[in-house]
Design a protein around this motif. Structure first.
Motif, PDB file in Angstrom:
ATOM      1  N   PRO A  84       0.809  -1.226   0.000  1.00  0.00           N
ATOM      2  CA  PRO A  84       0.000   0.000   0.000  1.00  0.00           C
ATOM      3  C   PRO A  84       0.838   1.271   0.000  1.00  0.00           C
ATOM      4  O   PRO A  84       0.439   2.287  -0.574  1.00  0.00           O
ATOM      5  N   ILE A 287      -9.204  -1.994   7.592  1.00  0.00           N
ATOM      6  CA  ILE A 287      -8.608  -1.315   6.439  1.00  0.00           C
ATOM      7  C   ILE A 287      -8.045   0.056   6.834  1.00  0.00           C
ATOM      8  O   ILE A 287      -7.769   0.890   5.968  1.00  0.00           O
ATOM      9  N   THR A 290      -4.673   1.670   5.122  1.00  0.00           N
ATOM     10  CA  THR A 290      -4.783   2.329   3.829  1.00  0.00           C
ATOM     11  C   THR A 290      -5.627   3.594   3.919  1.00  0.00           C
ATOM     12  O   THR A 290      -5.345   4.581   3.224  1.00  0.00           O
ATOM     13  N   ILE A 291      -6.644   3.592   4.771  1.00  0.00           N
ATOM     14  CA  ILE A 291      -7.410   4.826   5.002  1.00  0.00           C
ATOM     15  C   ILE A 291      -6.471   5.929   5.465  1.00  0.00           C
ATOM     16  O   ILE A 291      -6.517   7.068   4.972  1.00  0.00           O
ATOM     17  N   THR A 320     -12.145   7.744   0.038  1.00  0.00           N
ATOM     18  CA  THR A 320     -11.102   7.057   0.800  1.00  0.00           C
ATOM     19  C   THR A 320     -11.516   5.641   1.154  1.00  0.00           C
ATOM     20  O   THR A 320     -10.734   4.687   1.007  1.00  0.00           O
ATOM     21  N   TYR A 323     -11.424   3.492  -2.015  1.00  0.00           N
ATOM     22  CA  TYR A 323     -10.036   3.157  -2.374  1.00  0.00           C
ATOM     23  C   TYR A 323      -9.504   2.066  -1.449  1.00  0.00           C
ATOM     24  O   TYR A 323      -8.919   1.069  -1.906  1.00  0.00           O
ATOM     25  N   ALA A 324      -9.678   2.246  -0.139  1.00  0.00           N
ATOM     26  CA  ALA A 324      -9.164   1.272   0.825  1.00  0.00           C
ATOM     27  C   ALA A 324      -9.848  -0.077   0.667  1.00  0.00           C
ATOM     28  O   ALA A 324      -9.205  -1.133   0.813  1.00  0.00           O
ATOM     29  N   THR A 327      -8.362  -1.766  -2.561  1.00  0.00           N
ATOM     30  CA  THR A 327      -7.016  -2.326  -2.381  1.00  0.00           C
ATOM     31  C   THR A 327      -7.019  -3.497  -1.415  1.00  0.00           C
ATOM     32  O   THR A 327      -6.235  -4.439  -1.571  1.00  0.00           O
ATOM     33  N   TRP A 328      -7.913  -3.452  -0.412  1.00  0.00           N
ATOM     34  CA  TRP A 328      -7.979  -4.562   0.541  1.00  0.00           C
ATOM     35  C   TRP A 328      -8.380  -5.853  -0.153  1.00  0.00           C
ATOM     36  O   TRP A 328      -7.726  -6.890   0.019  1.00  0.00           O
ATOM     37  N   GLU A 332      -4.422  -6.640  -0.588  1.00  0.00           N
ATOM     38  CA  GLU A 332      -3.952  -6.572   0.794  1.00  0.00           C
ATOM     39  C   GLU A 332      -4.395  -7.769   1.619  1.00  0.00           C
ATOM     40  O   GLU A 332      -3.597  -8.350   2.369  1.00  0.00           O
TER      41      GLU A 332
END
Length: 360
Positions: A84, A287, A290-291, A320, A323-324, A327-328, A332
């Motif tokens: 990340p 998460i 990444t946040i 946000t 996005y998180a 990606t999770w 991730e």
């Protein structure tokens, strides 16, 4: 990691879901500070206390197992932190350019807190990386401390740091023109990480060690909130005063607040436990890394639109979280849980095979 709602010793095989809820409150406080100018800078301090607790617990367990101590710890840290982080640097470069590359060494070495203290940083949206640098520097040193010291000595070291670090902040104040180096640099924030570590040692030695401190922690939390609120109302520039009293005392009050919050979460029952274990908070806590990384980038993208502050905050939070979440689920989660899940399956298969062989 399997879920457990019991206040057990921190372990790589147990997950204390209330701490995910607490982590969610920490990241939401940081977001509110940046998006709404709320005086909630203590959210980062809560992350430090949580990290000290969880990392020390993991290290103590690996030490007790006497297997793959450093390789296990650092491999997990790399899988969790680096992808990340690299993605954020790519996104920032695409949106805001390569200004950070003038000071690439701080970003490459996870030392942006030093760069920020020296005024050598990239785009302001990357300022959030200072706290990640503090934790990375903690990860370099602390595993050796945990490995070399017995638990009693480790507790003494952690307690000593809680006492000595505020004195160090006071003594070091004249060295700097502003309070920012005191705020950014790892030696001046080690009391928070040490407070979490001390709790981890206590719980490791006796899972009920924190039970007598539940009510005192509630009192201490509200007392710290009252003091911080009073300072904010009557001395709004106290934090920026850069005096020995402000640098030594203010972050120690925050330490009381955040450590008390952790004790309450670990000993939570009834409505507190239900709130901290709510699926929405647990997910945000899951998460939260990444946040934390990306939220300021999103805000800097939206601020030039000059929308209403609350509209901007709501839109930034939605982007946000999206996005998180992306990606999770994209990579991730697999990096964090994949290998442990495979090991769990392998152990289960091996156990069944052993049982079958014993029956035959």
């Amino acid at each position: 990691m399997t879920a457990s709602v019991q206040p057990v010793s921190p372990s790589h095989t147990h997950r204390i879901v209330q701490l995910d809820g607490l982590r969610a409150l920490a990241v939401l406080a940081v977001f509110a500070q940046h998006a709404l100018k709320a005086p909630l800078w203590m959210g980062v301090d809560l992350f430090f206390v949580l990290s000290g607790f969880l990392i020390t617990g993991i290290l103590l367990e690996r030490k007790a197992r006497q297997q793959s101590y450093f390789s296990y710890f650092y491999a997990r840290r790399i899988r969790r932190i680096l992808p990340p982080y690299l993605l954020l640097m790519l996104v920032s470069s695409l949106v805001f350019g390569l200004g950070w590359a003038r000071h690439w060494q701080w970003y490459a070495l996870f030392a942006t807190n030093i760069g920020d203290a020296l005024g050598q940083s990239g785009h302001d949206s990357l300022n959030v990386l200072w706290s990640l640098a503090v934790e990375e520097q903690f990860y370099i040193v602390w595993p050796f401390v945990v490995l070399l010291l017995p638990q009693r000595a480790l507790a003494i070291v952690a307690a000593a740091l809680i006492v000595l670090v505020p004195l160090l902040r006071a003594v070091a104040t004249p060295w700097f023109d502003t309070f920012w180096p005191i705020y950014y640099l790892t030696p001046f924030r080690m009391d928070l990480l040490s407070a979490g570590a001390l709790l981890a040692v206590a719980v490791r030695r006796d899972r009920n060690a924190l039970e007598p401190f539940r009510l005192p922690a509630v009192f201490a939390l509200f007392a710290a909130l009252v003091v911080l609120g009073w300072l904010h109302l009557h001395f709004p520039r106290f934090r920026a005063a850069n005096t020995p009293l402000s640098n030594a005392g203010l972050y120690s009050i925050s330490l009381v607040l955040c450590t008390s919050a952790l004790v309450i979460a670990l000993q939570s029952k009834g409505i507190v436990k239900r709130v901290l274990s709510h699926p929405a908070l647990v997910y945000i806590g899951t998460i939260s890394y990444t946040i934390y990384l990306v939220h300021l980038t999103v805000l800097y993208m939206l601020w030039p639109l000059e929308l209403n502050r609350y509209v901007t905050a709501a839109l930034a939070l939605a982007i946000t979280l999206a996005y998180a979440t992306l990606t999770w689920f994209a990579f991730e989660r697999r990096l964090v849980h994949g290998s442990s899940s495979r090991r769990a399956v392998a152990r289960s298969i091996a156990s069944r095979n052993d049982s079958a062989q014993s029956r035959t």
